[in-house]
Each structure stands twice: as C-alpha cells, then as structure tokens.
Write a protein that holds these residues in place. Structure first.
Motif, mmCIF file in Angstrom:
data_model
loop_
_atom_site.group_PDB
_atom_site.id
_atom_site.type_symbol
_atom_site.label_atom_id
_atom_site.label_comp_id
_atom_site.label_asym_id
_atom_site.label_seq_id
_atom_site.Cartn_x
_atom_site.Cartn_y
_atom_site.Cartn_z
ATOM 1 N N LEU A 6 -2.467 -20.345 -20.018
ATOM 2 C CA LEU A 6 -1.873 -19.962 -18.737
ATOM 3 C C LEU A 6 -1.356 -21.199 -18.013
ATOM 4 O O LEU A 6 -2.104 -22.157 -17.797
ATOM 5 C CB LEU A 6 -2.903 -19.253 -17.852
ATOM 6 N N ILE A 7 -0.075 -21.183 -17.680
ATOM 7 C CA ILE A 7 0.499 -22.189 -16.772
ATOM 8 C C ILE A 7 0.634 -21.510 -15.414
ATOM 9 O O ILE A 7 1.375 -20.541 -15.260
ATOM 10 C CB ILE A 7 1.868 -22.687 -17.270
ATOM 11 N N PHE A 8 -0.117 -22.011 -14.448
ATOM 12 C CA PHE A 8 -0.198 -21.367 -13.137
ATOM 13 C C PHE A 8 0.276 -22.335 -12.062
ATOM 14 O O PHE A 8 -0.063 -23.524 -12.085
ATOM 15 C CB PHE A 8 -1.638 -20.939 -12.855
ATOM 16 N N GLY A 9 1.069 -21.838 -11.126
ATOM 17 C CA GLY A 9 1.507 -22.709 -10.043
ATOM 18 C C GLY A 9 2.486 -22.028 -9.117
ATOM 19 O O GLY A 9 2.698 -20.810 -9.171
ATOM 20 N N LEU A 35 -3.352 -24.973 -1.226
ATOM 21 C CA LEU A 35 -3.904 -26.211 -1.779
ATOM 22 C C LEU A 35 -5.397 -26.326 -1.482
ATOM 23 O O LEU A 35 -6.173 -26.802 -2.321
ATOM 24 C CB LEU A 35 -3.154 -27.413 -1.199
ATOM 25 N N LYS A 36 -5.797 -25.868 -0.301
ATOM 26 C CA LYS A 36 -7.220 -25.912 0.061
ATOM 27 C C LYS A 36 -8.046 -25.063 -0.894
ATOM 28 O O LYS A 36 -9.138 -25.466 -1.330
ATOM 29 C CB LYS A 36 -7.392 -25.415 1.498
ATOM 30 N N THR A 37 -7.532 -23.892 -1.239
ATOM 31 C CA THR A 37 -8.250 -23.014 -2.163
ATOM 32 C C THR A 37 -8.313 -23.623 -3.557
ATOM 33 O O THR A 37 -9.371 -23.635 -4.200
ATOM 34 C CB THR A 37 -7.565 -21.636 -2.223
ATOM 35 N N LEU A 38 -7.186 -24.146 -4.040
ATOM 36 C CA LEU A 38 -7.149 -24.732 -5.384
ATOM 37 C C LEU A 38 -8.012 -25.979 -5.493
ATOM 38 O O LEU A 38 -8.538 -26.292 -6.570
ATOM 39 C CB LEU A 38 -5.705 -25.066 -5.767
ATOM 40 N N TYR A 39 -8.163 -26.690 -4.392
ATOM 41 C CA TYR A 39 -8.971 -27.912 -4.409
ATOM 42 C C TYR A 39 -10.410 -27.612 -4.828
ATOM 43 O O TYR A 39 -11.081 -28.454 -5.443
ATOM 44 C CB TYR A 39 -8.944 -28.554 -3.025
ATOM 45 N N ASN A 40 -10.870 -26.399 -4.498
ATOM 46 C CA ASN A 40 -12.240 -26.003 -4.821
ATOM 47 C C ASN A 40 -12.376 -25.408 -6.218
ATOM 48 O O ASN A 40 -13.453 -24.951 -6.595
ATOM 49 C CB ASN A 40 -12.747 -25.000 -3.780
ATOM 50 N N PHE A 41 -11.275 -25.400 -6.977
ATOM 51 C CA PHE A 41 -11.307 -24.935 -8.370
ATOM 52 C C PHE A 41 -10.726 -26.035 -9.262
ATOM 53 O O PHE A 41 -9.652 -25.886 -9.841
ATOM 54 C CB PHE A 41 -10.491 -23.648 -8.527
ATOM 55 N N GLN A 77 -5.436 -32.583 -12.333
ATOM 56 C CA GLN A 77 -5.475 -31.145 -12.088
ATOM 57 C C GLN A 77 -4.080 -30.610 -11.806
ATOM 58 O O GLN A 77 -3.771 -29.469 -12.131
ATOM 59 C CB GLN A 77 -6.391 -30.803 -10.905
ATOM 60 N N VAL A 78 -3.238 -31.451 -11.209
ATOM 61 C CA VAL A 78 -1.912 -31.024 -10.779
ATOM 62 C C VAL A 78 -0.831 -31.761 -11.556
ATOM 63 O O VAL A 78 -0.901 -32.982 -11.727
ATOM 64 C CB VAL A 78 -1.725 -31.262 -9.266
ATOM 65 N N GLU A 79 0.148 -31.009 -12.018
ATOM 66 C CA GLU A 79 1.372 -31.560 -12.598
ATOM 67 C C GLU A 79 2.504 -31.261 -11.622
ATOM 68 O O GLU A 79 2.767 -30.099 -11.288
ATOM 69 C CB GLU A 79 1.670 -30.915 -13.950
ATOM 70 N N TYR A 229 -4.129 -14.756 1.299
ATOM 71 C CA TYR A 229 -5.251 -15.517 1.827
ATOM 72 C C TYR A 229 -6.176 -14.655 2.673
ATOM 73 O O TYR A 229 -7.388 -14.729 2.563
ATOM 74 C CB TYR A 229 -4.718 -16.721 2.610
ATOM 75 N N ASP A 230 -5.596 -13.778 3.500
ATOM 76 C CA ASP A 230 -6.439 -12.889 4.286
ATOM 77 C C ASP A 230 -7.248 -11.965 3.386
ATOM 78 O O ASP A 230 -8.368 -11.594 3.699
ATOM 79 C CB ASP A 230 -5.579 -12.048 5.241
ATOM 80 N N GLN A 231 -6.674 -11.572 2.259
ATOM 81 C CA GLN A 231 -7.345 -10.631 1.373
ATOM 82 C C GLN A 231 -8.054 -11.333 0.211
ATOM 83 O O GLN A 231 -8.516 -10.693 -0.724
ATOM 84 C CB GLN A 231 -6.322 -9.633 0.822
ATOM 85 N N SER A 232 -8.099 -12.663 0.256
ATOM 86 C CA SER A 232 -8.788 -13.451 -0.774
ATOM 87 C C SER A 232 -8.224 -13.211 -2.162
ATOM 88 O O SER A 232 -8.939 -13.329 -3.164
ATOM 89 C CB SER A 232 -10.298 -13.142 -0.764
ATOM 90 N N TRP A 233 -6.938 -12.855 -2.228
ATOM 91 C CA TRP A 233 -6.304 -12.601 -3.528
ATOM 92 C C TRP A 233 -6.376 -13.832 -4.410
ATOM 93 O O TRP A 233 -6.734 -13.749 -5.591
ATOM 94 C CB TRP A 233 -4.850 -12.188 -3.300
ATOM 95 N N LEU A 234 -6.031 -14.977 -3.842
ATOM 96 C CA LEU A 234 -5.997 -16.198 -4.640
ATOM 97 C C LEU A 234 -7.393 -16.583 -5.115
ATOM 98 O O LEU A 234 -7.594 -16.920 -6.292
ATOM 99 C CB LEU A 234 -5.380 -17.335 -3.823
#
Length: 665
Positions: A6-9, A35-41, A77-79, A229-234
C-alpha cells in the motif's frame, strides 16, 4: 499468505490568489490534523506532495509544520514528492518552464528537507506522452497517474496493480497507478470497505501495490461528508492498516521499486481522469438558448479544450506565453531575469485556467493574481532608460490574425480585430488588468432558473459596438433577450492606419444595421490613440445606404474590480458639473457626460468622458458557478454602456469620442 503493498498519502495544493484565511482554514481542518494523526503511527509509510504556493505559505505562517514534516522525512516515514513548483498543468507551459519549475521544486525540497525527491506529482493527472522525457530529464524516476490512464493505455487485470514503464525520446519513466475508486471515494468509503478493497488485490506473490493518494483538502468535511477527523476516519483506517500488517504492508515508492522492478511498458494517450475529460468538453452554444441543456458537448475532451471552452482562459494562456518570450529575451542581467522568471512561473499556477472542481476560472481573485504576476514579470523585463512606448502588431492570442498591443510606461492596452474591441487594459503601477472579465457561460450543472439569467454570446471586453432597436430595454439586455440590430459584434475590423511610434491604431468595418424592416449598409471607423495615463477612441459611423438611418448605437465597456461591495467599488456619473453616485447595481441614466469607476481596493480611478452626452446603462456582470457548498454567484465586472440615438442622412456621418483616464487616488 496473500499480501499486497500500500502506498498511502495525500496531495495538497492551494491556488495562487487564495486568501490567508482560506488557507488557514484548510491548515486547521486538513493539513495539521492529518500530520498530527500520522505522527502517532510511525509504522505507516506516507507519501506526500505539497505545492510550492502551499509550502511557501507554511514556511511563513506555520514553520512548526515544516519542522514536524522534516522530522518524519528524516526517520524515513515520509517520502516527499517533487513536481512543478507553482503547480502548473505542464500541457499549458513551455518545455523550458516545465524543466525549470521541476528543478525549482527539487532544489527547495533538497534544501529544506535534506533529500532530493525521486518522484513527482502530476498536476490534476493531466498527461501528454512527451512528459515522460520532461520528468526523466529532470531526474525524476517515478510519477503517479489515475488508473483511468492505465485503462486508456491498454492495461487491465493484474497490471492495474503494478507500476509500468513509459518512454519518450529514449527516456524511461516509472508510473504507479492510483486507485480511482478509493481516491475519489475517501473518506466517504468506510474503513472496513477500504480494507476489503485492499484485501481483494492481495496475491500469493505479494507484488501488487495499491496507491491511495487522497486530495488533502477533501478531508475537511466540505464535500458532502462529515470529515475524517471529527469521525476518526483516519485514525480508524490507520489502526486497521497497522492491525493487518501481516498481509497489508505500507511502503514508500522507492522501497517498492527496489524489490519489484517494472517489466511492462506502455504508452498513455493524452488524457486525465474521467471527470476532467467531461469538464473539458467544449460546448457549441445557441445564442438564443435559455438553458445549458441546449448546448451539445463535443465528446472526448482533454485539458487543452478549456482554452476553447473559455476564451478568457485562452487570453490568460496567451498572456503567459507572450510573457515567457519577453522573459527569455532578457540579456546581461542575471538577477533581473531570475526575478522576472519567478513571477512568470507564479502566473502559471493552474487553478485559474480551467473550471471543473469548485471555482477555478470563475473565481475573480484567482484570475487577478495570475494577471498580476504576469504583468509584474513583464515590468521586470523592461530595461529602464531604454524602453520606448509603442504599438506592436503580433498574433497574440494565436487565432491566425494580428492583434495590436500598445505598451507604455504606465499602461498596456491590447486591440483585437474581432469587433475592433479592447481586450486587455493593464495599469502597470498596480499590476492590474481592468479587462480581466468573465462572460456568463452555460454549464451542465446549471438549472433552468440559472439559464433564465442569460448567457453571453461574446467576450466581455471594451468598446464593443452594438446597435439596438428603439424599444430595447436594459432589463432585456441584462438577460440577453434583446435583439442585436447590427452585425458588428463578431465582424473582423480592418486596420487602415497603424503608427507604431505615434501610438495610434485606426480600424474600419462594414456591415449592416436593421431598422424599419430594412438592412442598410453602415461603416464604422474607430481610432485608438494611446497616451500616458489613458487613451481615446474616436468613432465615425457612416450611413452607406440610400435611406436615412434611425437607430441607437452603444459602445459597451466592461471594467473589472475584485468585488462590487461598497468598500471596494464606487460608480459615479457626471451631468455637466454635477457628479452623482449611482452604485454598481443595474441602473439607467440620461444626458451623461462622464462616468467614474472608483476601485478602492487598488486605489485607482478610471474616468470615461463622452464628447456627446449619452444615455448610460450600467449593470453588474455576475456568474453562477459550482462551489463546495453548491451554486454560488460571483461578481465579474461592471458593464458601462453609453448609448446614442442616431439620425444619419444617406452618405453622412456621426462622430463621437470616448476619453479614458486612469490614475491613482
């Protein structure tokens, strides 16, 4: 076990001309929480693209975001993807600028994040076969295209989940397919459905890859969903990716290519994603149509068709191409050339050149920003003490016929042979084109009610020559239900006198005027004279028939501000010594000697003075177009139409002059 990569971005972009508060809203609702959410993964690899306009804004307004992004890039982590810095559609800009803009982005990312990008983002997935050599020559190894391109290139089945090679002039480029179903559906598609879609692509060999590249701005809840973000989808989908890591493996593109070398080669036709092709389809418009349903689309549109569909886009494109020539003629002053080139590149930002997604060319401020950058570039190219004001003849808009361009110290004014109209009026002290207008075009999403507001059958420029029936009303003209009694709107005027150094252009045209059930031959001669701070247009209308001519003549002048709000635009009329404010709403005045257009935004006034008192029709030109929240209305220009009742004997002539003065206030 069956596995899939999976290439995700996300790809993230803001148009040139967007207000700070608009970008700030996207930052707070999209970029920052993402970015804040991804930082924790940290175990989820992320491929990101940011346009140069957005990167410059982030660097200036939120340097902490750049710091976090740099940290995530340093830990692999990031390209970060490269591309053309100011986010142009490469199809519209010269090859030299394509290479320059890609290198500009490459240099920026290398200096800011310490690594040269190996991949690039293709703006709006607009592809032409020669781009392969452009990217490869620029040091780019891979790009992403919508899987619609792969289908158009003859691929299917498992090949829709593997990168392939394409080539131009011996230059090889790797292309990853982006899954359109997931790209366009996120975040409306539930995380469970996303995982099932990914699972269906898994194989025992594990060489398939699904690219899920989401438009970053679509994640804020303004496109018919509640927002990720409100629904925590990410958070939910990242958790599922992490929990299914035994078969679902997030990967960065370079790492995938080290393990699986593409073997299949194909050639992609000139195309974009399917919706773009639909949006670009030109329409043949019935001048009497009341609804866009009467407009028949030409099938198989591609991006360059926007230049046909919207004449305003073609004029911006022509201005950009002309400015490119001027910039590349600068010699002997490296810094002046670099400054001019930077402004040229800014003016190539794609958003204002087309319409499909919300706004685009219909957004007045975006067009103004493009013109401002291009005019700034032109100003920088002029060498002080050497530049001499003059009129030049050139096929500016690439229609096969010469236009006449006055270039002065404080003003540019361009004359078109079609209708003998003025189609660009640049006031150089503020880098502003007051003829950056937009006509009312039919759109497939328009309702019957919108169609009833009227569509324009000609460009909204200046000194457009009308003949009216005696009973024509401003209300009928506003919705284009009036009947044009003359044949001069689209008639090609012939240049009879062109004095380069004297700064004059004289034109004539012969056509007809209908009145009293007759079509009588009439000749119009108009002479443009340019001077510092303004111009004048001298009209001579000659009756070439054997009958007396009784008609109403009008010279339409459209001037554009960024808004018609009272704190931006004021309109005044003068009758003798008395001046009265009329405002930008629809109104009609008699015995008018002069009109004053006061733009408080640019602190500029344009004064029109008539040698013969006129009846004045004044009305705003507003367009209805698609926005994120549905249909919206936007002011484009103010139409000022002085009208004169004529009674001309056979062989006789009527004369009048319109003087135009532009100055700061």
């Amino acid at each position: 076990m069956k596995k899939v990569k999976l290439i995700f971005g996300t790809n993230n972009s803001q148009p040139l001309g967007a207000r700070d508060d608009e970008i700030e809203e996207s930052y707070q609702t999209c970029y920052k929480p993402f970015l804040k959410t991804l930082y924790n993964f940290p175990e989820v690899a992320l491929t990101l693209h940011f346009s140069g306009v957005l990167l410059q804004w982030l660097e200036k307004k939120h340097s902490e975001f750049i710091d976090v992004l740099s940290e995530m890039a340093s830990r692999r982590q990031v390209e970060l993807l490269g591309g053309a810095f100011y986010d142009p559609v490469l199809a519209l800009i010269p090859r030299q600028d394509r290479l320059g803009q890609i290198e500009r982005m490459t240099t920026f990312l290398r200096k800011q994040f310490g690594r040269r990008p190996r991949g690039a983002w293709v703006t709006e997935y607009v592809w032409e076969p020669t781009f392969a050599s452009t990217y490869s020559t620029s040091g780019i190894d891979y790009i992403f295209l919508d899987d619609h391109h792969f289908t158009a290139g003859g691929l299917s089945g498992g090949d829709m989940y593997r990168p392939c090679l394409t080539e131009d002039q011996g230059r090889i480029l790797t292309v990853f397919p982006v899954c359109n179903v997931l790209r366009s559906g996120a975040p409306r598609i539930s995380p469970d459905d996303v995982i099932e879609k990914l699972r269906s692509a898994a194989t025992e060999r594990g060489d398939r890859v699904v690219s899920l590249m989401i438009e970053g701005e679509s994640l804020d809840g303004r496109n018919g969903h509640d927002g990720c973000y409100d629904q925590s989808w990410l958070t939910e989908i990242l958790t599922k990716i992490r929990d299914n890591s035994e078969w679902l493996q997030p990967v960065l593109p370079p790492r995938y290519l080290r393990s699986f070398v593409p073997r299949r080669r194909t050639y992609f036709p000139t195309t974009s994603y399917a919706a773009m092709q639909s949006w670009a389809e030109p329409y043949g418009m019935n001048p009497k149509s009341k609804s866009s349903k009467q407009c028949k689309p030409v099938p198989s549109g591609f991006f360059r068709h926007f230049l046909v569909k919207y004449p305003e886009s073609n004029l911006m494109y022509a201005k950009m191409q002309y400015t490119h020539v001027l910039v590349n003629q600068v010699r002997g002053d490296k810094y002046r050339k670099l400054a001019a080139r930077e402004e040229l590149w800014r003016g190539q930002c794609h958003h204002a050149y087309w319409h499909g997604r919300p706004g685009g060319i219909y957004r007045n401020a975006l067009r103004k920003s493009v013109y401002s950058s291009l005019i700034e570039a032109e100003k920088v190219t002029r060498e002080r003490g050497i530049f001499i004001p003059s009129v030049i003849a050139i096929d500016f808009d690439m229609d096969g016929v010469q236009e006449y361009l006055y270039q002065g110290h404080d003003m540019n004014a361009y004359v078109h042979s079609e209708g003998g109209a003025l189609f660009e009026l640049d006031y150089l002290p503020i880098s502003w084109n007051f003829l950056d207008t937009m006509a009312r075009h039919p759109e497939p999403y328009h309702t019957e009610d919108v169609g009833a507001l009227g569509y324009d059958t000609y460009r909204r420029s200046a000194f457009i020559d009308h003949f009216f029936e005696k009973d024509a009303t401003i209300a009928d003209f506003d919705v284009m239900k009036y009947r044009e009694a003359g044949g001069f709107l689209d008639t090609r005027y012939t240049v009879t006198d062109y004095k380069r150094e004297n700064r004059e252009v004289a034109l004539t045209a012969s056509s007809f005027v209908e009145h009293d059930s007759r079509r009588d031959p009439v000749e119009i001669a108009k002479k443009y004279s340019f001077k510092k701070g303004g111009l004048s247009v001298a009209y001579t209308i000659t009756n070439r028939s054997e009958n007396a001519l009784f008609t109403v003549f009008g010279s339409e002048i459209n001037l554009s501000a960024v808004s018609r709000e009272v704190d931006v635009l004021r309109l005044y009329v003068a009758k003798g010594e008395a001046e009265t404010e009329i405002g930008p709403t629809r109104t009609s005045e008699t015995d008018v000697d002069a009109v004053r257009f006061l733009d408080l935004n640019t602190k500029t006034t344009i004064a029109l003075k008539f040698s013969v008192p006129a009846e004045l029709w004044s009305l705003p030109v507003e367009t209805v177009y698609r926005t994120s929240d549905g249909l919206g209305t936007e002011y484009q220009s103010s139409c000022l139409l002085p009208r004169w009742s004529l009674a001309i004997e056979p062989g006789a002539s009527w004369r009048a002059t319109v003087d135009v003065r532009i100055e700061r206030v």
